[in-house]
Design a protein around this motif. Structure first.
Motif, PDB file in Angstrom:
ATOM      1  N   LEU A  71       9.259   2.948  -1.339  1.00  0.00           N
ATOM      2  CA  LEU A  71       8.421   1.910  -1.916  1.00  0.00           C
ATOM      3  C   LEU A  71       9.182   1.181  -3.013  1.00  0.00           C
ATOM      4  O   LEU A  71       9.931   1.789  -3.774  1.00  0.00           O
ATOM      5  CB  LEU A  71       7.156   2.526  -2.517  1.00  0.00           C
ATOM      6  CG  LEU A  71       6.352   3.461  -1.613  1.00  0.00           C
ATOM      7  CD1 LEU A  71       5.234   4.118  -2.402  1.00  0.00           C
ATOM      8  CD2 LEU A  71       5.813   2.709  -0.421  1.00  0.00           C
ATOM      9  N   LYS A  88       0.456  10.518  -2.931  1.00  0.00           N
ATOM     10  CA  LYS A  88       0.208   9.476  -3.930  1.00  0.00           C
ATOM     11  C   LYS A  88       0.181  10.050  -5.345  1.00  0.00           C
ATOM     12  O   LYS A  88       0.518   9.369  -6.302  1.00  0.00           O
ATOM     13  CB  LYS A  88      -1.097   8.744  -3.611  1.00  0.00           C
ATOM     14  CG  LYS A  88      -1.252   7.459  -4.388  1.00  0.00           C
ATOM     15  CD  LYS A  88      -2.330   6.577  -3.833  1.00  0.00           C
ATOM     16  CE  LYS A  88      -2.316   5.246  -4.562  1.00  0.00           C
ATOM     17  NZ  LYS A  88      -3.220   4.295  -3.989  1.00  0.00           N
ATOM     18  N   TYR A  95       0.846  -1.196   0.000  1.00  0.00           N
ATOM     19  CA  TYR A  95       0.000   0.000   0.000  1.00  0.00           C
ATOM     20  C   TYR A  95       0.883   1.248   0.000  1.00  0.00           C
ATOM     21  O   TYR A  95       2.059   1.188   0.344  1.00  0.00           O
ATOM     22  CB  TYR A  95      -0.909   0.005   1.236  1.00  0.00           C
ATOM     23  CG  TYR A  95      -0.148  -0.197   2.527  1.00  0.00           C
ATOM     24  CD1 TYR A  95       0.428   0.874   3.195  1.00  0.00           C
ATOM     25  CD2 TYR A  95       0.019  -1.474   3.066  1.00  0.00           C
ATOM     26  CE1 TYR A  95       1.144   0.693   4.365  1.00  0.00           C
ATOM     27  CE2 TYR A  95       0.735  -1.669   4.233  1.00  0.00           C
ATOM     28  CZ  TYR A  95       1.297  -0.578   4.874  1.00  0.00           C
ATOM     29  OH  TYR A  95       2.014  -0.771   6.024  1.00  0.00           O
ATOM     30  N   PHE A  96       0.304   2.375  -0.378  1.00  0.00           N
ATOM     31  CA  PHE A  96       1.032   3.634  -0.391  1.00  0.00           C
ATOM     32  C   PHE A  96       1.185   4.164   1.026  1.00  0.00           C
ATOM     33  O   PHE A  96       0.285   4.057   1.849  1.00  0.00           O
ATOM     34  CB  PHE A  96       0.304   4.679  -1.245  1.00  0.00           C
ATOM     35  CG  PHE A  96       1.002   6.010  -1.229  1.00  0.00           C
ATOM     36  CD1 PHE A  96       2.092   6.234  -2.045  1.00  0.00           C
ATOM     37  CD2 PHE A  96       0.590   7.020  -0.378  1.00  0.00           C
ATOM     38  CE1 PHE A  96       2.760   7.452  -2.021  1.00  0.00           C
ATOM     39  CE2 PHE A  96       1.245   8.238  -0.343  1.00  0.00           C
ATOM     40  CZ  PHE A  96       2.331   8.451  -1.169  1.00  0.00           C
ATOM     41  N   HIS A 139       7.594  -2.344   0.750  1.00  0.00           N
ATOM     42  CA  HIS A 139       8.245  -1.194   1.379  1.00  0.00           C
ATOM     43  C   HIS A 139       9.671  -1.574   1.734  1.00  0.00           C
ATOM     44  O   HIS A 139       9.936  -2.715   2.116  1.00  0.00           O
ATOM     45  CB  HIS A 139       7.542  -0.806   2.679  1.00  0.00           C
ATOM     46  CG  HIS A 139       6.228  -0.139   2.500  1.00  0.00           C
ATOM     47  ND1 HIS A 139       5.688   0.667   3.463  1.00  0.00           N
ATOM     48  CD2 HIS A 139       5.338  -0.135   1.481  1.00  0.00           C
ATOM     49  CE1 HIS A 139       4.522   1.137   3.051  1.00  0.00           C
ATOM     50  NE2 HIS A 139       4.295   0.651   1.845  1.00  0.00           N
ATOM     51  N   ILE A 160       2.795  -1.192  -6.448  1.00  0.00           N
ATOM     52  CA  ILE A 160       3.640  -1.276  -5.254  1.00  0.00           C
ATOM     53  C   ILE A 160       3.852  -2.746  -4.899  1.00  0.00           C
ATOM     54  O   ILE A 160       2.912  -3.491  -4.666  1.00  0.00           O
ATOM     55  CB  ILE A 160       3.011  -0.510  -4.075  1.00  0.00           C
ATOM     56  CG1 ILE A 160       2.864   0.967  -4.431  1.00  0.00           C
ATOM     57  CG2 ILE A 160       3.856  -0.687  -2.812  1.00  0.00           C
ATOM     58  CD1 ILE A 160       2.094   1.784  -3.432  1.00  0.00           C
ATOM     59  N   MET A 195       3.484   9.816  -7.190  1.00  0.00           N
ATOM     60  CA  MET A 195       3.904   8.489  -7.619  1.00  0.00           C
ATOM     61  C   MET A 195       3.480   8.259  -9.067  1.00  0.00           C
ATOM     62  O   MET A 195       2.395   8.687  -9.460  1.00  0.00           O
ATOM     63  CB  MET A 195       3.264   7.436  -6.699  1.00  0.00           C
ATOM     64  CG  MET A 195       3.825   6.060  -6.858  1.00  0.00           C
ATOM     65  SD  MET A 195       3.168   4.939  -5.608  1.00  0.00           S
ATOM     66  CE  MET A 195       1.690   4.387  -6.414  1.00  0.00           C
TER      67      MET A 195
END
Length: 143
Positions: A86, A105, A79-80, A117, A114, A108
């Motif tokens: 990321l 976001k 997830y963001f 992390h 994604i 990005m």
């Protein structure tokens, strides 16, 4: 019967060594990292090896050659998150990964998926990191 392969020589002190005996096969191995909370909390760990220039990690100016860094990633975190590094794959470049951090976001790339992390980046000890003597006995006794 055959004897096991003789072990590779140990890496220089403060460095790491790795061997990809089959460059066409799966690149699997074991990596030892320091025991710390961020490592313990990495749910689905995978380690990447990346050059410091490629990752944008600044090292002392006297280092001209690329330095391999160990990058620990958590594949469970897909997830963001703001200001977190990321690991992404871009639609236009399948099979290649990109690492980046973004304040929002919207910054990005829209085609990014994604993959995880970054939870730890390990830099090897380099001779340029050795502290220089100051000339003051009180300080120099610590080293």
């Amino acid at each position: 019967t055959s004897l096991p392969k003789t072990p590779d020589p140990a890496a220089e002190f403060g460095q790491w060594a790795y061997d990809f005996t089959d460059p066409e096969g799966p690149q699997l191995g074991t990596v030892a990292v320091p025991g710390m909370t961020s490592v313990y909390e990495t749910e689905d760990p995978v380690v990447l090896i990346g050059g410091h220039f490629d990752l944008g990690v600044q090292l002392p100016d006297e280092i001209k050659d690329p330095v391999d860094l160990i990058v620990l990633c958590d594949r469970a975190r897909t997830y963001f998150a703001e200001r977190k590094f990321l690991v992404m794959e871009l639609e236009e470049n399948p099979g290649m990964i990109k690492i980046g951090a973004f304040s929002s976001k919207e910054e990005m790339p829209s085609t990014a998926k994604i993959l995880g992390h970054v939870t730890l980046v390990q830099i090897p000890w380099l001779p340029s990191m050795q502290r220089k003597k100051s000339g003051f006995m009180e300080e120099d006794q610590l080293f």
